[in-house]
Structure formats: C-alpha cells, structure tokens
Motif scaffolding. Structure first.
Motif, short mmCIF file in Angstrom:
data_model
loop_
_atom_site.label_atom_id
_atom_site.label_comp_id
_atom_site.label_asym_id
_atom_site.label_seq_id
_atom_site.Cartn_x
_atom_site.Cartn_y
_atom_site.Cartn_z
N ALA A 273 -8.58 -52.84 -16.73
CA ALA A 273 -8.81 -51.88 -17.81
C ALA A 273 -9.36 -52.57 -19.06
CB ALA A 273 -7.51 -51.16 -18.13
N ARG B 10 -6.47 -45.86 -18.67
CA ARG B 10 -6.77 -44.75 -17.75
C ARG B 10 -5.87 -43.57 -18.13
NH1 ARG B 10 -9.60 -46.21 -13.12
NH2 ARG B 10 -9.88 -48.47 -12.85
N CYS C 25 -12.38 -39.45 -17.87
CA CYS C 25 -12.83 -40.58 -18.66
C CYS C 25 -13.32 -40.11 -20.02
CB CYS C 25 -13.95 -41.32 -17.95
SG CYS C 25 -14.55 -42.80 -18.81
N ARG D 30 -13.43 -46.24 -14.89
CA ARG D 30 -12.80 -44.93 -14.80
C ARG D 30 -13.77 -43.86 -14.34
NH1 ARG D 30 -10.61 -45.18 -20.85
NH2 ARG D 30 -12.79 -45.89 -21.03
#
Length: 272
Positions: free
Chosen positions: A83, A153, A159, A169
């Motif tokens: 991420a 997320r 997204c 994402r």
C-alpha cells in the motif's frame, strides 16, 4: 446510494476547523495537549500520525490503517502490505522529511499535492518546529521532502482519485482532484433519534461517541467508542445537557439540538 468511503473520509477531514488546538506556556511552549491525543489514547505527545488515524477512526475506517503514532512505522507497514506509492491519492498519508511529519492528502495536480494535518503550523508561520494545530498546506509533488505515500485500501473496495498510473487498488489515474473546503462548520444532518437509544448500533452512534469523547463529557471510556450506544454514552449525553440549559431536560436522549451541541463543542465552535 451511499457515498464511497474515501469521500466520507475527505469530507470529514475538510470539516475539521483549522486553528490552534494546543496550549501555550512560557516555560514549555506548545504542550501537545489535544482532543485528538485523547481520542487516540495517547495525549501530550507529537500527534501528526495520531491525527491521521483519528480521521479514519471518526468515520469508522480505523481498521483500514495501522494504529501507530510513528511515521516510519506506518510507512514500513504500508510497504509490507503493498500500500505504498510514489504518487498522491485522496486520503493517503504522506511521509514528509523522511519520517518527521505526515498529513492527509486532500488534493493534487500535476505539480502540487494538497494536504491537511495535525501537529502542524499555519502556512507561512513559524514556531520553532513544534506544531500547534490543524492546518492545510501545499507542497511540490517532487519536492525532496516528500518521501512517499501510504495509500490505504478502503473496505468498500472503491479506489479514491489517484495520480498513480498503476495504483494497486485498481483506480484509473487522473490529472488532478481537489476536495472542496467545507461550506460551513456545522454538524452533519441529524439522522434521527432511533440511532441513539440504548443498544442501537450504527456509524451515527460512533460519530456522537467521538464528539462526546473529544468534548470530555462524563466518565472516560476504558477503550473507546464502540458504535453501540451504551449506558455510559447516555451519561455523557446527560453531562453535556446539564452544562447547557438550552438542552434541558438532561435525560440522556439525543435530539437535533444535542447532536449539534456535541459536534460544536468537540470542534471548538461553541464556548464551554
């Protein structure tokens, strides 16, 4: 259809009044004593990451982000979870000055990233680097002090607007996006009394609990807001109502006026 979670988040961030939240003394300077630290459960410490987490927590998204007070720690967590990004996206946590500070991304274009954060200072001001409040800023996207972004997320799978051409994402990159400033600092529309009776569980209850905690009404929570109205929540509502005659009777029941007062006191919009 409900708004995407990223939109609810950024609207909440934009609604937080920009002002000084700490207290000043000639011996200690700014003291890091804020409602944001109290909400997190760790007060009188540097609170830039704490502010980021609180914003997610306020709208029921705290499970999407790690509960940490350290920029380097959340950056490491983000990299491990896939991420991490070199590009801004709405709601992302920016790592500034290699772990020295963080804010939440509220906008971007090809040249700049717009952010809002706690334990910061008003643009153009100086305070010996301590930070004292919640303020918005603009930084060059390619500035050396921008180390990267933690892009959480969202549980709903949507997204947010992103500048990342390969956002993991699944979002499509856009050239720019800018969250609008809150039109006015007023409480969200009152959702109805049924959400605040004993045992009711909802995001509305979570919001009220958060405001009551920030306002320091009644006995403290042992853990924190729970999304379910408890007897302790009703005691907190009573404490708020007893303080303001306009909210009489102090019966612990939340109506439109009590809802508004809880919000306004929590964000410093009403004198106590």
């Amino acid at each position: 259809m409900a708004d995407p979670q990223w939109k609810r988040l950024v609207e909440h961030v934009m609604a937080v009044p920009e002002r000084v939240y700490e207290h000043w003394s000639s011996t200690e300077g700014w003291d890091n004593d804020t409602e944001f630290g109290k909400e997190y459960g760790e007060n009188r410490v540097s609170w830039c990451v704490i502010f980021d987490w609180d914003m997610y927590h306020d709208v029921g998204l705290d499970k999407a982000v790690p509960k940490t007070d350290n920029v380097t720690a959340f950056s490491k967590w983000a990299r491990e979870k896939g991420a991490w990004s070199a590009y801004p996206s709405i709601g992302a946590w920016v790592n500034l000055d290699n772990g020295q500070h963080t804010e939440i991304v509220t906008g971007f274009d090809e040249r700049y990233v717009h952010t809002k954060g706690g334990n910061s200072i008003k643009a153009g001001s100086t305070d010996n680097g301590q930070g004292n409040g919640v303020w918005s800023h603009r930084e060059l996207r390619r500035a050396q002090r921008v180390s990267g972004y933690f892009a959480p997320r969202f549980p709903d799978g949507i997204c947010p607007p992103t500048a990342d051409p390969a956002d993991p994402r699944g979002g499509r990159a856009v050239d720019s996006y800018r969250a609008r400033p809150a039109a006015s600092h007023t409480a969200p529309e009152f959702p109805g009394r049924k959400y605040f009776v004993l045992g009711a569980a909802s995001d509305h209850a979570l919001l009220l609990q958060t405001w009551l905690q920030r306002g320091n009404w009644g006995p403290p929570y042992k853990v924190g807001p729970s999304r379910t109205m408890t007897a302790l929540d009703l005691e907190k509502v009573k404490a708020l109502q007893k303080h303001y005659p306009a909210l009489a009777p102090a019966d612990g029941l939340t109506g439109p006026l009590t809802w508004s007062y809880a919000y306004e006191v929590a964000y410093g919009l009403r004198a106590r």
